[in-house]
Write a protein that holds these residues in place. Structure first.
Motif, PDB file in Angstrom:
ATOM      1  N   LEU A  74       0.833  -1.209   0.000  1.00 23.20           N
ATOM      2  CA  LEU A  74       0.000   0.000   0.000  1.00 23.20           C
ATOM      3  C   LEU A  74       0.866   1.256   0.000  1.00 23.20           C
ATOM      4  CD1 LEU A  74      -2.819   1.223   0.147  1.00 23.20           C
ATOM      5  CD2 LEU A  74      -2.696   1.057   2.647  1.00 23.20           C
ATOM      6  N   ILE A  75       1.977   1.236   0.747  1.00 26.45           N
ATOM      7  CA  ILE A  75       2.909   2.367   0.731  1.00 26.45           C
ATOM      8  C   ILE A  75       3.454   2.564  -0.679  1.00 26.45           C
ATOM      9  CG2 ILE A  75       5.129   3.232   1.572  1.00 26.45           C
ATOM     10  CD1 ILE A  75       4.587   1.755   4.193  1.00 26.45           C
ATOM     11  N   GLY A  76       3.771   1.463  -1.359  1.00 24.80           N
ATOM     12  CA  GLY A  76       4.244   1.552  -2.736  1.00 24.80           C
ATOM     13  C   GLY A  76       3.210   2.188  -3.657  1.00 24.80           C
ATOM     14  N   VAL A  77       1.939   1.806  -3.490  1.00 28.37           N
ATOM     15  CA  VAL A  77       0.864   2.395  -4.309  1.00 28.37           C
ATOM     16  C   VAL A  77       0.746   3.894  -4.041  1.00 28.37           C
ATOM     17  CG1 VAL A  77      -1.622   2.395  -4.709  1.00 28.37           C
ATOM     18  CG2 VAL A  77      -0.410   0.232  -4.475  1.00 28.37           C
ATOM     19  N   LEU A  78       0.822   4.284  -2.769  1.00 24.57           N
ATOM     20  CA  LEU A  78       0.754   5.706  -2.424  1.00 24.57           C
ATOM     21  C   LEU A  78       1.927   6.472  -3.028  1.00 24.57           C
ATOM     22  CD1 LEU A  78      -0.366   5.506   1.323  1.00 24.57           C
ATOM     23  CD2 LEU A  78      -1.744   6.192  -0.658  1.00 24.57           C
ATOM     24  N   MET A  79       3.106   5.858  -3.041  1.00 23.72           N
ATOM     25  CA  MET A  79       4.263   6.482  -3.679  1.00 23.72           C
ATOM     26  C   MET A  79       3.979   6.755  -5.156  1.00 23.72           C
ATOM     27  SD  MET A  79       7.375   4.234  -2.054  1.00 23.72           S
ATOM     28  CE  MET A  79       8.339   4.485  -3.528  1.00 23.72           C
ATOM     29  N   GLU A  80       3.411   5.778  -5.827  1.00 28.86           N
ATOM     30  CA  GLU A  80       3.140   5.932  -7.256  1.00 28.86           C
ATOM     31  C   GLU A  80       2.087   7.001  -7.510  1.00 28.86           C
ATOM     32  OE1 GLU A  80       1.588   5.628 -11.153  1.00 28.86           O
ATOM     33  OE2 GLU A  80       0.409   5.131  -9.353  1.00 28.86           O
ATOM     34  N   ARG A  81       1.005   6.992  -6.714  1.00 27.01           N
ATOM     35  CA  ARG A  81      -0.084   7.937  -6.930  1.00 27.01           C
ATOM     36  C   ARG A  81       0.283   9.365  -6.538  1.00 27.01           C
ATOM     37  NH1 ARG A  81      -3.492   7.222 -10.618  1.00 27.01           N
ATOM     38  NH2 ARG A  81      -1.568   6.312 -11.384  1.00 27.01           N
ATOM     39  N   TYR A  85       3.325   9.571 -10.182  1.00 33.32           N
ATOM     40  CA  TYR A  85       2.314   9.873 -11.206  1.00 33.32           C
ATOM     41  C   TYR A  85       2.245  11.362 -11.520  1.00 33.32           C
ATOM     42  CZ  TYR A  85      -2.143  10.138 -13.658  1.00 33.32           C
ATOM     43  OH  TYR A  85      -3.111  10.390 -14.590  1.00 33.32           O
ATOM     44  N   PRO A  86       2.223  12.252 -10.519  1.00 37.73           N
ATOM     45  CA  PRO A  86       2.215  13.688 -10.854  1.00 37.73           C
ATOM     46  C   PRO A  86       3.477  14.155 -11.577  1.00 37.73           C
ATOM     47  CG  PRO A  86       1.474  13.339  -8.596  1.00 37.73           C
ATOM     48  CD  PRO A  86       2.012  12.033  -9.077  1.00 37.73           C
ATOM     49  N   LEU A  87       4.569  13.404 -11.453  1.00 45.09           N
ATOM     50  CA  LEU A  87       5.830  13.798 -12.079  1.00 45.09           C
ATOM     51  C   LEU A  87       6.069  13.088 -13.418  1.00 45.09           C
ATOM     52  CD1 LEU A  87       8.178  13.779  -8.939  1.00 45.09           C
ATOM     53  CD2 LEU A  87       7.292  15.779 -10.151  1.00 45.09           C
ATOM     54  N   ARG A  88       5.039  12.446 -13.959  1.00 40.16           N
ATOM     55  CA  ARG A  88       5.248  11.604 -15.148  1.00 40.16           C
ATOM     56  C   ARG A  88       5.697  12.410 -16.357  1.00 40.16           C
ATOM     57  NH1 ARG A  88       0.078  12.640 -14.246  1.00 40.16           N
ATOM     58  NH2 ARG A  88      -1.394  13.078 -15.925  1.00 40.16           N
ATOM     59  N   HIS A  94      13.689  14.851 -11.785  1.00 39.11           N
ATOM     60  CA  HIS A  94      12.710  15.116 -10.738  1.00 39.11           C
ATOM     61  C   HIS A  94      12.264  13.825 -10.065  1.00 39.11           C
ATOM     62  CE1 HIS A  94      11.412  19.315 -12.457  1.00 39.11           C
ATOM     63  NE2 HIS A  94      12.712  19.163 -12.338  1.00 39.11           N
ATOM     64  N   ASP A  95      12.092  12.767 -10.846  1.00 37.30           N
ATOM     65  CA  ASP A  95      11.691  11.480 -10.281  1.00 37.30           C
ATOM     66  C   ASP A  95      12.755  10.958  -9.325  1.00 37.30           C
ATOM     67  OD1 ASP A  95       9.289  11.312 -11.784  1.00 37.30           O
ATOM     68  OD2 ASP A  95      10.453  10.716 -13.528  1.00 37.30           O
ATOM     69  N   ILE A 182      -5.510  -1.024 -22.345  1.00 37.52           N
ATOM     70  CA  ILE A 182      -5.007  -1.389 -21.028  1.00 37.52           C
ATOM     71  C   ILE A 182      -5.045  -0.162 -20.119  1.00 37.52           C
ATOM     72  CG2 ILE A 182      -2.960  -2.134 -19.732  1.00 37.52           C
ATOM     73  CD1 ILE A 182      -2.170  -3.808 -22.152  1.00 37.52           C
ATOM     74  N   ASN A 183      -5.587  -0.323 -18.926  1.00 37.41           N
ATOM     75  CA  ASN A 183      -5.646   0.764 -17.953  1.00 37.41           C
ATOM     76  C   ASN A 183      -4.263   0.935 -17.334  1.00 37.41           C
ATOM     77  OD1 ASN A 183      -6.036   2.450 -15.706  1.00 37.41           O
ATOM     78  ND2 ASN A 183      -8.130   1.707 -15.404  1.00 37.41           N
ATOM     79  N   THR A 184      -3.478   1.841 -17.890  1.00 41.59           N
ATOM     80  CA  THR A 184      -2.083   1.974 -17.473  1.00 41.59           C
ATOM     81  C   THR A 184      -1.948   2.464 -16.033  1.00 41.59           C
ATOM     82  OG1 THR A 184      -2.030   4.177 -18.478  1.00 41.59           O
ATOM     83  CG2 THR A 184      -1.229   2.338 -19.812  1.00 41.59           C
ATOM     84  N   ASN A 185      -2.878   3.285 -15.581  1.00 39.01           N
ATOM     85  CA  ASN A 185      -2.819   3.757 -14.195  1.00 39.01           C
ATOM     86  C   ASN A 185      -2.995   2.597 -13.213  1.00 39.01           C
ATOM     87  OD1 ASN A 185      -2.459   6.447 -14.919  1.00 39.01           O
ATOM     88  ND2 ASN A 185      -4.658   6.841 -15.011  1.00 39.01           N
ATOM     89  N   ARG A 186      -3.949   1.731 -13.500  1.00 41.70           N
ATOM     90  CA  ARG A 186      -4.186   0.583 -12.620  1.00 41.70           C
ATOM     91  C   ARG A 186      -3.006  -0.376 -12.655  1.00 41.70           C
ATOM     92  NH1 ARG A 186      -9.264  -3.135 -13.952  1.00 41.70           N
ATOM     93  NH2 ARG A 186      -7.867  -3.730 -15.642  1.00 41.70           N
ATOM     94  N   VAL A 187      -2.435  -0.597 -13.823  1.00 39.61           N
ATOM     95  CA  VAL A 187      -1.283  -1.488 -13.935  1.00 39.61           C
ATOM     96  C   VAL A 187      -0.082  -0.913 -13.180  1.00 39.61           C
ATOM     97  CG1 VAL A 187       0.401  -2.477 -15.542  1.00 39.61           C
ATOM     98  CG2 VAL A 187      -2.028  -2.512 -16.112  1.00 39.61           C
ATOM     99  N   ALA A 188       0.115   0.401 -13.263  1.00 38.31           N
ATOM    100  CA  ALA A 188       1.212   1.033 -12.535  1.00 38.31           C
ATOM    101  C   ALA A 188       1.034   0.856 -11.026  1.00 38.31           C
ATOM    102  CB  ALA A 188       1.300   2.511 -12.894  1.00 38.31           C
TER     103      ALA A 188
END
Length: 287
Positions: A74-81, A85-88, A94-95, A182-188
């Motif tokens: 869950l921490i990993g998912v929060l990191m991505e979201r 994700y905002p820095l994509r 920056h990443d 493919i839902n790329t956000n969900r896969v990420a």
């Protein structure tokens, strides 16, 4: 010969931990094409959460690991979201800066909550086994068996399920995967969930034979980067084989050369192999 076999077994144990950590790291790189420097902090959080579940709440070892896998995932998912994700669309640097920031934050958080002292994780598998004149511990056998089982399950998931195929497709071409539905956000998010879970499993298995402390992931993540560079950035087979190569090299090097230099062996291998094959052992193509 007995010493050699003993050290090969120890190398298999160390390599199993390295391979699990490197797998999570290379999965994230395959999706975002950025090195996640915060992955070592996820490894550290996994050890602390498992320890807390066992010591403070009385959970059984395996149940504590399951909780740790869920929380760190869950921490990993929060990191991505919240961060990646905002820095994509931001410049690549920056990443990397953001990942280092997460690393420092999680280490400071662990030190604030659990303290800076070294802690020992109890295990129900502390038995020692004597076999053909060799000494094995149940925990080390457990690390090898559990790590191989997780790798096999991950392979089957990636190769035999639609979701796994979506992860592979996205790692090859994110825009193309999006175009075919493919839902790329969900896969990420799922990839970060798996990556965090792998880090938690690795630390939970290794902590009983090591120690738990805020900086426990620093050297491990450096070696994981060496492994994925050796194996080829984004290559899953490369991460597994590279992990075992490094584990055997460290174990044998500590015995036949010097224990003081075993941590340097990883970086010597990095220089030697990249001098011969700059893209890594199993790279299919560079990004």
């Amino acid at each position: 010969m007995e010493i050699l076999v003993q050290q090969l077994f120890n190398g298999l144990t160390i390599g199993s931990v390295y391979a699990l950590v490197a797998l999570g790291l290379t999965l994230v790189y395959g999706i975002l094409h950025i090195p996640n420097f915060a992955h070592g902090a996820l490894y550290m959080m996994g050890g602390y959460i498992t320890l807390m579940m066992m010591v403070q709440y009385g959970f059984h070892y395996w149940l504590a690991i399951l909780v740790s896998v869920f929380v760190v995932g869950l921490i990993g998912v929060l990191m991505e979201r919240l961060v990646f994700y905002p820095l994509r669309h931001a410049p690549p640097i920056h990443d990397k800066i953001a990942a280092i920031g997460i690393l420092l934050f999680l280490e400071a958080f662990a030190q604030f909550v659990w303290g800076a002292d070294y802690q020992t994780m109890p295990t129900p598998y502390g038995q020692v086994i004597q076999l053909f004149g060799l000494t094995f511990t149940m925990q080390r056998l457990l690390i090898i068996i559990a790590a191989i089982a997780v790798m096999v399950l991950l392979y089957l998931f990636l190769k035999k399920t639609y979701t796994g195929a979506s992860i592979i497709a996205m790692s090859q071409d994110r825009d193309g995967a999006n175009l075919v539905g493919i839902n790329t956000n969900r896969v990420a998010m799922l990839t970060f969930l798996i990556s965090g879970g792998l880090a938690a499993i690795a630390s939970s298995l290794a902590a009983p034979i090591n120690l738990v402390f805020p900086g426990m992931g620093q050297l491990v993540i450096l070696k994981a980067f060496v492994i994925i560079i050796l194996g080829g950035m984004g290559s899953i087979p490369g991460a597994i084989i590279g992990g075992y190569i490094l584990g055997f090299s460290e174990s044998l090097g500590a015995t036949y050369i010097s224990n003081d230099y075993k941590d340097i062996i990883a970086f010597i291998f990095l220089v030697v192999i990249l001098s011969v094959k700059p893209t890594g052992l199993f790279a299919k193509g560079g990004h």
